[in-house]
Enzyme design. Structure first.
Site, short mmCIF file in Angstrom:
data_model
loop_
_atom_site.label_atom_id
_atom_site.label_comp_id
_atom_site.label_asym_id
_atom_site.label_seq_id
_atom_site.Cartn_x
_atom_site.Cartn_y
_atom_site.Cartn_z
N TYR A 1 12.72 11.04 10.81
CA TYR A 1 11.90 9.95 10.36
C TYR A 1 14.08 9.61 10.26
CZ TYR A 1 7.69 10.87 8.40
OH TYR A 1 6.57 11.33 8.68
N ASP B 1 -3.40 3.73 4.60
CA ASP B 1 -2.70 5.21 4.21
C ASP B 1 -2.35 6.38 3.06
OD1 ASP B 1 -1.51 7.49 5.34
OD2 ASP B 1 0.25 6.63 5.95
N ASP C 1 -6.28 4.44 8.42
CA ASP C 1 -5.44 4.70 9.37
C ASP C 1 -5.81 5.03 10.27
OD1 ASP C 1 -5.10 6.85 8.53
OD2 ASP C 1 -3.06 6.91 7.99
N ARG D 1 9.94 11.35 17.88
CA ARG D 1 10.45 10.33 16.77
C ARG D 1 10.68 11.45 15.76
NH1 ARG D 1 5.86 6.64 14.65
NH2 ARG D 1 7.05 5.98 13.55
#
Length: 297
Positions: A139, A207, A170, A137
């Site tokens: 951004y 979060d 979270d 992953r």
């Protein structure tokens, strides 16, 4: 790890000192023994393998070991003590340094986009690149600040926060956005002071984002609370909020939301968040709360 994995060890902290103090879970002075952060009462009786929440001044001597190649599924950043034993950056690096200063573990250097994070479900919780459906992953654009975690904190997913829309934690350590000018390295441990807190709500989960600055930054002495950030880093709090609000939109997901009136709370509130999540972590490692798939090693 693959046989071809490369490894290199980098020292990231200085000499160790420890001072006796009262602790969240301990009510008597303790002494640091050699080995894996063993605590004992002064009579030598072994008590625990963890620092729980001690206000002692403790500068850990830690090395980081890179295994595998960056931007691969096998890449891991492990933490070791001076004897070469693996330790957890989440559980074994102390939170408190005294005088309102805390340890901060860098996961993502500023101006980078690989989504690095502590692997909370792997032994010794090394830093790795996050994956989705077996793919690494990233951004959609670089993050503009150093990003990482406060050790010995945990956002309890069974605990609803009445001040933030009743959102549940979270299940991760508390995140830190460090606004200093220097681009840091993965695994670096910084001494930071909190300045503000943003209550991000990500798909219904709370979060927290603690805004902080490293003590060695040239402007660190100028900022001590949320208003100082606006004065000396104008627009930064808005930029942080907007970045985390919008970063999932390019993937077709809705924007994240923020509690507390969509504004950054002050330092006092940030310290409250740190205290509460440190207490939740202490309950987790005492196994007062089920750990699920989380690694406590």
């Amino acid at each position: 790890m693959a046989a071809a994995a490369t490894a290199r060890i980098v020292s990231v902290a200085g000499s160790s000192t420890v001072a006796s103090s009262s602790c969240l879970l301990l009510k008597a002075p303790f002494a640091l023994k050699h080995g894996r952060n063993a605590l004992s009462f002064n009579n030598g009786r072994r008590l625990s393998k963890r620092f729980f929440s001690c206000n002692a001044i403790y500068n850990p001597q830690v090395q980081i070991k890179h295994e595998g190649q960056p931007e691969t599924l096998d890449y891991r950043v492990f933490f070791e003590d001076t004897s070469g034993k693996k330790i957890s950056p989440w559980h074994d690096i102390p939170l408190h340094l005294g005088d309102g200063v805390f340890n901060f573990v860098v996961e993502i250097p500023k101006e980078s986009s690989a989504k690095m994070e502590v692997a909370t479900d792997e032994p010794y919780t090394p830093i790795k690149q996050d994956t989705k459906k077996g793919k690494l992953r990233y951004y959609p654009y670089n993050i503009n600040w150093n990003y990482g975690l406060l050790p010995q904190t945990w956002e309890d997913p069974s605990l609803a926060n009445s001040e933030v829309d009743g959102a549940f934690g979270d299940n991760d350590p508390v995140d830190v956005v460090e606004i200093g000018e220097t681009r840091r390295k993965i695994g670096e441990i910084l001494k930071v002071k909190p300045l503000a807190a943003l209550a991000m709500i990500d798909e219904g989960e709370l979060d927290w984002k603690i805004v902080a600055i490293s003590l060695d930054d040239p402007r660190a002495s100028l900022v001590n609370d949320v208003d100082d950030v606006e004065k000396h880093f104008p627009g930064t709090l808005t930029a942080i909020r907007d970045w985390f609000r919008d970063y999932k939109i390019p993937d077709g997901k809705p924007a994240n939301k923020f509690g507390l009136g969509n504004k950054a709370a002050n330092k006092e509130y940030a310290l409250k968040v740190i205290t509460e999540t440190n207490e939740s972590w202490a309950k987790l490692v005492k196994r007062s709360i089920p750990a699920g798939e989380l690694s406590l090693a």
